[in-house]
Design an enzyme around this catalytic site. Structure first.
Site, PDB file in Angstrom:
ATOM      1  N   SER A 296       0.830  -1.204   0.000  1.00 27.08           N
ATOM      2  CA  SER A 296       0.000   0.000   0.000  1.00 27.08           C
ATOM      3  C   SER A 296       0.864   1.253   0.000  1.00 27.08           C
ATOM      4  O   SER A 296       1.838   1.360   0.733  1.00 27.08           O
ATOM      5  CB  SER A 296      -0.906  -0.001   1.234  1.00 27.08           C
TER       6      SER A 296
ATOM      7  N   LYS B 216      -2.508  -4.538   9.648  1.00 23.52           N
ATOM      8  CA  LYS B 216      -1.127  -4.137   9.377  1.00 23.52           C
ATOM      9  C   LYS B 216      -0.494  -3.553  10.637  1.00 23.52           C
ATOM     10  O   LYS B 216      -0.978  -2.555  11.182  1.00 23.52           O
ATOM     11  CB  LYS B 216      -1.093  -3.119   8.239  1.00 23.52           C
TER      12      LYS B 216
ATOM     13  N   GLY C 104       1.413  10.988   4.550  1.00 20.73           N
ATOM     14  CA  GLY C 104       0.272  11.324   5.406  1.00 20.73           C
ATOM     15  C   GLY C 104      -1.075  10.872   4.906  1.00 20.73           C
ATOM     16  O   GLY C 104      -2.083  11.577   5.071  1.00 20.73           O
ATOM     17  N   LEU C 105      -1.128   9.690   4.267  1.00 19.44           N
ATOM     18  CA  LEU C 105      -2.397   9.093   3.837  1.00 19.44           C
ATOM     19  C   LEU C 105      -3.203   9.986   2.896  1.00 19.44           C
ATOM     20  O   LEU C 105      -4.433  10.079   2.988  1.00 19.44           O
ATOM     21  CB  LEU C 105      -3.260   8.714   5.056  1.00 19.44           C
TER      22      LEU C 105
ATOM     23  N   GLY D 178       8.968  -5.420   4.271  1.00 19.42           N
ATOM     24  CA  GLY D 178      10.007  -4.651   4.937  1.00 19.42           C
ATOM     25  C   GLY D 178      11.367  -4.881   4.308  1.00 19.42           C
ATOM     26  O   GLY D 178      12.041  -5.853   4.623  1.00 19.42           O
TER      27      GLY D 178
ATOM     28  N   ASN E 279       9.454   8.571   4.327  1.00 17.95           N
ATOM     29  CA  ASN E 279       8.301   9.228   3.727  1.00 17.95           C
ATOM     30  C   ASN E 279       7.364   9.715   4.818  1.00 17.95           C
ATOM     31  O   ASN E 279       7.246   9.106   5.887  1.00 17.95           O
ATOM     32  CB  ASN E 279       7.566   8.286   2.764  1.00 17.95           C
TER      33      ASN E 279
ATOM     34  N   ASN F  37       5.179  -2.462   9.017  1.00 17.04           N
ATOM     35  CA  ASN F  37       5.103  -1.137   8.425  1.00 17.04           C
ATOM     36  C   ASN F  37       6.449  -0.439   8.664  1.00 17.04           C
ATOM     37  O   ASN F  37       7.377  -1.016   9.218  1.00 17.04           O
ATOM     38  CB  ASN F  37       3.953  -0.340   9.045  1.00 17.04           C
TER      39      ASN F  37
ATOM     40  N   CYS G  86       0.322   3.595  10.729  1.00 14.21           N
ATOM     41  CA  CYS G  86       0.979   4.646   9.952  1.00 14.21           C
ATOM     42  C   CYS G  86       1.747   5.572  10.890  1.00 14.21           C
ATOM     43  O   CYS G  86       1.150   6.234  11.741  1.00 14.21           O
ATOM     44  CB  CYS G  86      -0.042   5.445   9.163  1.00 14.21           C
TER      45      CYS G  86
ATOM     46  N   LYS H 112      -3.719   1.981  -2.217  1.00 10.57           N
ATOM     47  CA  LYS H 112      -3.345   3.126  -1.396  1.00 10.57           C
ATOM     48  C   LYS H 112      -4.319   3.253  -0.236  1.00 10.57           C
ATOM     49  O   LYS H 112      -5.520   3.022  -0.387  1.00 10.57           O
ATOM     50  CB  LYS H 112      -3.363   4.393  -2.250  1.00 10.57           C
TER      51      LYS H 112
END
Length: 303
Positions: free
Chosen positions: A21, A164, A72-73, A242, A69, A191, A129, A45
């Site tokens: 994603s 996740k 920010g969604l 990862g 990165n 993540n 996230c 996404k």
């Protein structure tokens, strides 16, 4: 030619490789390079209840053996995704994992409920996230909150639910057990790791958000370790990710206990990376007289 098919939570994948994603958008740009049907699946996404514009730029920074990165969604919202993107994705003869997120358990559940009425194959709930100020990071770093948001989404959908996980925790095994008990059908991990870089001339962080998620080859050993620990503690399957850049990287995650593998940062340096990894996995299996990739899952032999 080895059998590369795998099964995750009752869903059949023609091969184990899934663009992660956030790196693949909705596949439209990459379809100019190869048929999306060559992929095992696509993790879309991250999608929230309403449109998000994401963080201010700069949102990307290079690091040794990786990148940071803090996007920010950024996404158009669930209604736009269902109307404009999902119908196209569902024609591509590959498994679609709809990645969702939200600022509250209620928002996550509402998004999942809307997807439950579609033909999407799986839902991937992002509770991890690291660069969003509200929501994701808070859910993924506490057993209580991870369990609560998973339970809320579980009630909202009958779709196979993948949760996740964040590596930015004291014990990822405890978080994994919590979401398993709340009804998760599978896990995806890890993540990005929380990181930061500073411009030594301006003395300011390079990222406007100050911190961001570290991905790329640098985090592969962390992913291997966490997947191995978690696979020995839960009974649900794991989609590993990862730092995967090669077929042998993917094999390593599967030997640690993953049933499938997502590929992220490698796609930014080579859009063909997922296809090459599939081919390299097949070459490894053939060279070692292994008939099926399923035979290697969880076969690491600790000293």
């Amino acid at each position: 030619m080895a059998d590369l098919s795998v099964n995750v939570a009752g869903v059949e994948f023609k091969n184990p490789i899934i663009p992660a994603s956030g790196v693949f958008g909705y596949g439209r740009e990459y379809e100019e390079f190869y048929p999306l049907s060559r992929l095992g699946g696509i993790a879309t996404k991250g999608t929230t209840g309403t449109l998000r514009t994401g963080n201010l730029s700069p949102r990307i920074a290079e690091t040794p053996a990786g990148m940071l990165n803090s996007v920010g969604l950024q996404n158009p919202g669930i209604d736009t995704f269902i109307e404009k993107e999902l119908p196209n994705l569902l024609t591509k003869d590959t498994v679609i994992l709809a990645n969702i997120a939200g600022s509250t358990p209620e928002e996550c559940a509402e998004v999942a409920a809307k997807l439950d009425k579609t033909d999407v194959h799986m839902i991937e709930l992002n509770i991890s996230c690291p660069n969003v100020k509200q929501g994701g990071a808070a859910f993924g770093t506490s057993c209580t909150s991870a369990e609560a948001v998973t339970a809320a989404v579980r009630k909202a959908t009958s779709k196979p639910l993948v949760v996740k996980l964040s590596p930015n925790v004291t014990s990822i095994v405890d978080i994994a057990k919590a979401v398993e008990s709340a009804g998760a059908d599978a896990l995806s991990m890890i993540n990005t790791l929380l990181g930061m870089r500073i411009d030594v001339r301006t003395r300011r962080p390079i990222l406007r958000n100050n911190v961001g998620g570290l991905s790329g080859p640098a985090i592969l050993p962390v992913a291997v370790r966490m997947i191995w620990q978690t696979a020995n503690a839960v009974s649900i399957p794991i989609i590993g990710m990862g730092g995967v850049s090669t077929g042998e990287d993917a094999i390593e995650l599967m030997m640690a206990g993953a049933s499938a593998v997502q590929v992220g940062a490698a796609i930014f340096t080579d859009p063909y990376a997922p296809i090459k990894i599939v081919d390299e996995m097949n070459d490894f299996l053939d060279a070692n007289n292994i008939d099926s990739v399923r035979e290697i899952i969880g076969t690491v032999k600790p000293w």
